[in-house]
Design a protein around this motif. Sequence first.
Motif, short mmCIF file in Angstrom:
data_model
loop_
_atom_site.label_atom_id
_atom_site.label_comp_id
_atom_site.label_asym_id
_atom_site.label_seq_id
_atom_site.Cartn_x
_atom_site.Cartn_y
_atom_site.Cartn_z
N PHE A 195 13.31 42.41 -1.92
CA PHE A 195 14.43 42.75 -1.03
C PHE A 195 15.28 43.88 -1.61
O PHE A 195 16.47 43.95 -1.37
N PHE A 197 16.60 47.64 -2.18
CA PHE A 197 16.73 49.04 -1.76
C PHE A 197 18.02 49.56 -2.38
O PHE A 197 19.08 48.99 -2.20
N LEU A 217 6.92 44.46 2.97
CA LEU A 217 7.44 43.54 3.98
C LEU A 217 6.63 43.59 5.27
O LEU A 217 6.48 42.59 5.96
N LEU A 373 8.41 48.40 15.61
CA LEU A 373 9.01 48.26 14.29
C LEU A 373 7.95 48.35 13.20
O LEU A 373 8.11 49.08 12.21
N MET B 18 15.17 34.35 5.41
CA MET B 18 14.93 35.46 4.49
C MET B 18 16.16 35.69 3.61
O MET B 18 16.02 35.99 2.42
N ALA B 22 16.25 35.55 -0.43
CA ALA B 22 16.74 36.67 -1.24
C ALA B 22 17.84 36.20 -2.20
O ALA B 22 17.84 36.56 -3.38
N MET B 76 5.90 38.99 12.78
CA MET B 76 6.64 40.23 12.96
C MET B 76 8.15 39.99 12.90
O MET B 76 8.90 40.83 12.41
N ALA B 77 8.59 38.82 13.40
CA ALA B 77 10.02 38.50 13.33
C ALA B 77 10.44 38.33 11.87
O ALA B 77 11.53 38.77 11.48
N THR B 79 9.10 39.88 9.36
CA THR B 79 9.18 41.25 8.81
C THR B 79 10.51 41.88 9.16
O THR B 79 11.21 42.43 8.29
N LEU B 80 10.89 41.79 10.45
CA LEU B 80 12.17 42.35 10.89
C LEU B 80 13.32 41.72 10.10
O LEU B 80 14.20 42.43 9.60
N ALA B 82 13.33 40.26 7.16
CA ALA B 82 13.35 40.64 5.75
C ALA B 82 13.92 42.06 5.60
O ALA B 82 14.70 42.33 4.68
N LEU B 83 13.53 42.97 6.51
CA LEU B 83 14.06 44.33 6.44
C LEU B 83 15.57 44.33 6.66
O LEU B 83 16.32 44.98 5.94
N THR B 86 17.37 43.07 3.64
CA THR B 86 17.38 44.07 2.56
C THR B 86 18.44 45.13 2.80
O THR B 86 19.18 45.50 1.89
N PHE B 87 18.50 45.64 4.04
CA PHE B 87 19.48 46.69 4.31
C PHE B 87 20.90 46.14 4.26
O PHE B 87 21.83 46.84 3.83
N LEU B 89 21.88 43.74 2.24
CA LEU B 89 22.16 43.63 0.81
C LEU B 89 22.46 44.99 0.20
O LEU B 89 23.26 45.10 -0.73
N ALA B 90 21.84 46.04 0.75
CA ALA B 90 22.04 47.38 0.17
C ALA B 90 23.39 47.96 0.58
O ALA B 90 24.04 48.64 -0.20
#
Lengths: 562, 101
Positions: A195, A197, A217, A373, B18, B22, B76-77, B79-80, B82-83, B86-87, B89-90
Amino acid sequence: MLGSFRLSMTWLHTWFGLVLGFVLMVVFFFGSLSVFDREIDRWATPSSRFEPQPMPSYDAMLAPLFAQLTPEADELAAAQARLGRPLEASLPVKNYGAYTTHRDPVLELYAEFAVDNPEDPDDHVHGHVTIDPRSGEVLPHELKLGSEFFYPMHLGLHLDWHFIGYYLVGFAALVMLVALVSGVVVHRKLWRELFTFRPGKNLQRSSLDLHNLTGVLALPFHFMFPLTGLIIFAGLHFPVTDTMYEPLARAYEQGEVRAKGLPVAPAGIPAELASVDAMVAVAKQRWRARGMPGQVGYLTVTHVGDANSYVSIFRAGSDRVTLVGQGVHFSGVSGELLHEEPPAPAAASVKDFLVGLHLQHFEHWLLRWLYVLGGLSGCVCIGTGLVFFVNKRKHQHARRGVSGARWVDALAVTAITGMLVATLAILVANRLLPAELEQRGEWEKRSFWLTWALSLSHACWRSAPVRRAELSPAWREQCWAIAGLGSAAVLLNWLTTGDHLLDTLAAGYWPVAGFDLVLLATAGIAAATARKLGKRARDPSARLASHAPAALDDAEPEAAHG
Amino acid sequence: MVEQLLLGSSLGLSLCGMAWLALAMDVHWRQLHPEQPLRPATARRLRWSGASALLVSLACCLTAEHPSMAALVWVMAATLAALLVTFTLAYRPRWLAFLAR
């Protein structure tokens, strides 16, 4: 080789990824657009902006339209060149077909006309029209931007000569699979950085973060799509049924047709076609009886006008992933049911599932967006891979006076921002070119290729700063071009058709509203990126947007990746 | 309507799942609680919550539609989700504070 397993995997990942990365970028991007190819067609062909329609009545509407079909001029010219002699004035018609999906307002009809070729008894040319199924009106031939330009770009890069584009895309798909496996081997901290970035760190670090993040991912997507794409084109890459197994394959085909009780060849006796509407009613009843009621997606008439003619009716895929048509076949003359296809055996069902997963004939808007996506995260993964390649080497190349990083950077600009600029340029051309222009579709295509070539020249011309290990201004300038063209496309859609966003949103007409919104979002992101790059260019020492919290900043030393 | 609700819950559960997975990692826990080390018991609890949320999310998908479609939507959900985690958290880690207790 190269000392250790991990190092040899790094070599493989880096160099194959670099060379085929440019192709993969195109395939992933236009694949993502193809998820909504029919919606892009609506945007680019304003006369087709109405709700999807079911298959219209064959007897009342389609039969007379089929009878008027004539072969396409370019196919006739190709057939003449193939045979080395002029063709007969009127060619006998062999087969008819009509195809639609749950997303198509317009209906595509085609006919196959027999060409007398002693070397190939199956030789034929096509004629086709697009109609408005509400009225039966024949629509003018226009380039369907989504399904006839972006989608073939995804399949074969429009390099049709000897299928070279298809082979290239197939090889790129194979390399994608190799890159995924080698990438997982190379990645030192797959779980620990799952996770992670760090946008505030240097470009090399943050681009590698994004590369790993999107790669890992979306791994299931990145693995399944190249794989299923290769499965779809397995026959092209392993043409065993046309080479070593040809007699076996032909015998199997004939046996299959015989087992279904369908006539292989015309009888040579003219005969009238029975009511196809009655056959459609029986087919729908059969589907209901099997617990899968549905609409007609594909309808064909084989051996048109002959005593041996037969009609095949396939169901439109909509409620499951597996690509099955539940074909029902009828005698064309008597209208009696000849054969109803049974459920596929196990191996074939697995293949149908994998193919269906890729071709997505289902009706599921959420999953469609999730596919976009996945595709775009593939683009980010490949694009950041290219950026990382350049940034890892540019200081070293600058010290040694080598220009490798400079040219890779110029190509990366062309493949990333240049591709977007060209895509937006064809949309703008689609709205600007006059409707009565001769060969309008060809001019649209030319605008695409020309813009892309311009972006390549621009990227090369502006790339000199990379030799001093600085950022090429081409990135920023092409981002501005994206922002300009993206907003221009939305504006031109409004000016030329009157359908502005408030209208289409209020009417809930998502094919156009959605595409306009995506264009605006693209323009907005590009403008923000360009501004950020501009700030960085003016003040190279400034650390941008240090949002990243302390906990992530004091992380590990630079990875030895790539 | 029921299907939309189920798919919506599935997306929400994927996001929570997710995020918990994390936050069960020391480096992300410290983003929210710089002073307070992640105790093994808390990490275990977060991991279990994360895994359960993802499982319930799969169950929602399976209830909403044909199993073949459900499997694709779920993957796919995730994946979405998790992305997005991540963003978040960033750029805005505090938004996840309500999940890290």
